[in-house]
Every structure is written in C-alpha cells, then in structure tokens.
Design a protein around this motif. Sequence first.
Motif, PDB file in Angstrom:
ATOM      1  N   ALA A 185      24.887  72.768  45.493  1.00 25.06           N
ATOM      2  CA  ALA A 185      23.694  72.828  44.650  1.00 25.06           C
ATOM      3  C   ALA A 185      24.045  72.561  43.187  1.00 25.06           C
ATOM      4  N   ARG A 188      24.718  68.855  42.593  1.00 32.12           N
ATOM      5  CA  ARG A 188      23.485  68.066  42.535  1.00 32.12           C
ATOM      6  C   ARG A 188      22.777  68.289  41.197  1.00 32.12           C
ATOM      7  N   GLY A 189      22.866  69.507  40.674  1.00 33.85           N
ATOM      8  CA  GLY A 189      22.291  69.757  39.360  1.00 33.85           C
ATOM      9  C   GLY A 189      23.017  68.997  38.265  1.00 33.85           C
ATOM     10  N   GLN A 192      22.046  65.362  38.349  1.00 29.39           N
ATOM     11  CA  GLN A 192      20.732  65.119  37.767  1.00 29.39           C
ATOM     12  C   GLN A 192      20.792  65.077  36.242  1.00 29.39           C
ATOM     13  N   GLN A 200      26.125  59.115  38.520  1.00 30.94           N
ATOM     14  CA  GLN A 200      25.168  59.988  39.191  1.00 30.94           C
ATOM     15  C   GLN A 200      25.191  59.748  40.697  1.00 30.94           C
ATOM     16  N   ARG A 204      26.370  62.404  43.704  1.00 38.33           N
ATOM     17  CA  ARG A 204      25.516  62.736  44.848  1.00 38.33           C
ATOM     18  C   ARG A 204      26.209  62.412  46.160  1.00 38.33           C
ATOM     19  N   SER A 207      28.359  65.269  46.938  1.00 40.14           N
ATOM     20  CA  SER A 207      27.574  66.399  47.432  1.00 40.14           C
ATOM     21  C   SER A 207      27.181  66.180  48.898  1.00 40.14           C
ATOM     22  N   ARG A 230      15.620  64.006  44.491  1.00 38.22           N
ATOM     23  CA  ARG A 230      14.978  65.159  43.848  1.00 38.22           C
ATOM     24  C   ARG A 230      14.572  66.214  44.880  1.00 38.22           C
ATOM     25  N   ASP A 233      17.650  67.984  45.768  1.00 41.65           N
ATOM     26  CA  ASP A 233      18.046  68.857  44.666  1.00 41.65           C
ATOM     27  C   ASP A 233      17.308  70.188  44.744  1.00 41.65           C
ATOM     28  N   HIS A 237      18.767  74.236  45.992  1.00 39.05           N
ATOM     29  CA  HIS A 237      18.665  75.481  45.225  1.00 39.05           C
ATOM     30  C   HIS A 237      17.771  76.508  45.921  1.00 39.05           C
ATOM     31  N   LEU A 251      17.204  72.806  37.110  1.00 45.27           N
ATOM     32  CA  LEU A 251      17.097  71.348  37.187  1.00 45.27           C
ATOM     33  C   LEU A 251      16.330  70.748  36.016  1.00 45.27           C
TER      34      LEU A 251
END
Length: 288
Positions: A185, A188-189, A192, A200, A204, A207, A230, A233, A237, A251
């Motif tokens: 998590a 991914r934050g 972003q 980016q 990802r 992840s 998104r 993402d 969380h 985020l």
Amino acid sequence: MSSLRASLLRPRDGDALRAELRAAAAVANVPVLFGGEVQEGHLHLSEFLGTRTNGLKGLLIPPSSGLGGRVAHQRQPASVPDYSTSMTITHHYDAPVLGEGIRSVLAVPVLVGGDSRAVLYAAVREATPIGDRTADVLVQSARRLSLEIAIRDEVDRRLQMLGVLDANRGTGGAAVTEGIRDVHAELRGIAQSVSDGPLQNRLRAVSDKLARLVADDSPLDDGGVSLSPRELDVLAHIALGCTNNEVAHRLSLGPETVKSYLRSAMGKLDAHSRHEAVVAARRLGLLP
C-alpha cells in the motif's frame, strides 16, 4: 525466506539503469550513453547505447580510477572536454575509451544515502564540452534512478526485518504477509506521488510483484476484471483497515473521490461491501 522473497521481488537495478539511459537518449543530443553499478566500491560498466565496440563492456573500475572511479569516489559529477589530454584523471582506460572514439565525457553519480550506487555517462566523439541540456538530462536521470533504488532498498529492508520477526515469533508467515500488505500500500502511495511517468509505472510493477508473492499459487481466473491504478491504490489502503478519510489523506485525494473509486472497484468485483471487494481482489491476485 525473507532473502528469497526479496530476490524474487527486486528486479535488476541494471534494468532500471538501462531504462534511464534510454529515456535520456530520447531527449539528449548526444551519441553515446553508458553506465554501470557500483558494488563494493568498484564501478562495473554494463549498459551501453551508441557504442561501436565492446572495449568498454565489462570494465571493472576501482575507486578514483579514470573519470568514473573518480566520480563514484568523490560523489559528484565531473567532465573532461578531451579525455586523451585531460590532466585531472588517471589514464588507465585510454585504450578502450579512445578505441571507441570518445573524446568529451560527462559522468554523474547515482547517490543513495550518500553512497554512489551507479554512474551514468554521456560522451561525444569530438573534443567539445558536453552541453548544459545534456548535463541537466543526465542529472535528472540520476535523481530518478536514485529514488527508485532507495525505494527498492527500503522494500528489501522491510521484508528482511519482517522475516526475522516471523522466525523469532513463530507466527507461521502472518507477520510477513501483513507487512507485505503494508509495504504494498505504501509503495502504491509513493508511486502516485511521483510525477515521472516511467518511474511511476515501474514502482507499480514492483507493487504488483508484491501482490503475487502473497497470492495463492493458482489464483482464480480474473474473468476479465481490470482495476485502474487508482482503484487498486484505494483498495490497497482499504485492505489495511483505513477509513475513507484516511485513504484520502494518504493518497492526497478528496473523500468523495475515494468513495467514487471504491464504488467503481466494488462494481467491477461484484462486491457488496468493502470487505468483499478486498477479499475478491486478493483471490484474483490483485492485492497481497
């Protein structure tokens, strides 16, 4: 177990280095780009664009030797307008460098935690200084690579730490699994918050590898389900037990936007609650 998981998760740093060289080549007006990783103080040249010979391939450069060794040791960029006559570097590598026809060279270190982890080079075959635009491009490439390596190091560190805790406490993998979900998590934050598109995407991708580490060996067929970055993402969380407001804060989104992504994800997963959406995403191997 933790070291095995880390090795499976972490792609070659050389691949990231090559990607940065390719990105630099697309915008910098320079014929030759190359570089390598620094391991145990020695620079190993491994990635090349625009070279005509194999003379530089595989060179192992000790600290302070040549331009690259000097840059790695001093941890700051340096250049020479004419390699063959420069008085500021050793000349241990004149044969492969001049054999390639290289005259003017710029080298930039990739610094992580104050240590040189790689060196990027730009070179031309004339005795003219490397332009400011090319220098700026290479410095930005070094900064992006530094950030990516730092994130990879942190992921490895956390996985190793969790592996030690798991072994000491006899939790049967529970601590590692929960820790991987937390790192997933957070990763991914971070992705972003990064404005650079290629970096980016690579974050990802890392992840996604985390998710597959925890997923069953034979995850269910996804049935064509495709969640947007998104939506993943937000779900990542939510899976940690975060409220919509907490997800929004992490985020940098509005609470209503979080609700919208969550509703969309639930619809795609045919889920009627947040919990069902998380369970479904895990069964499909989309979340760890």
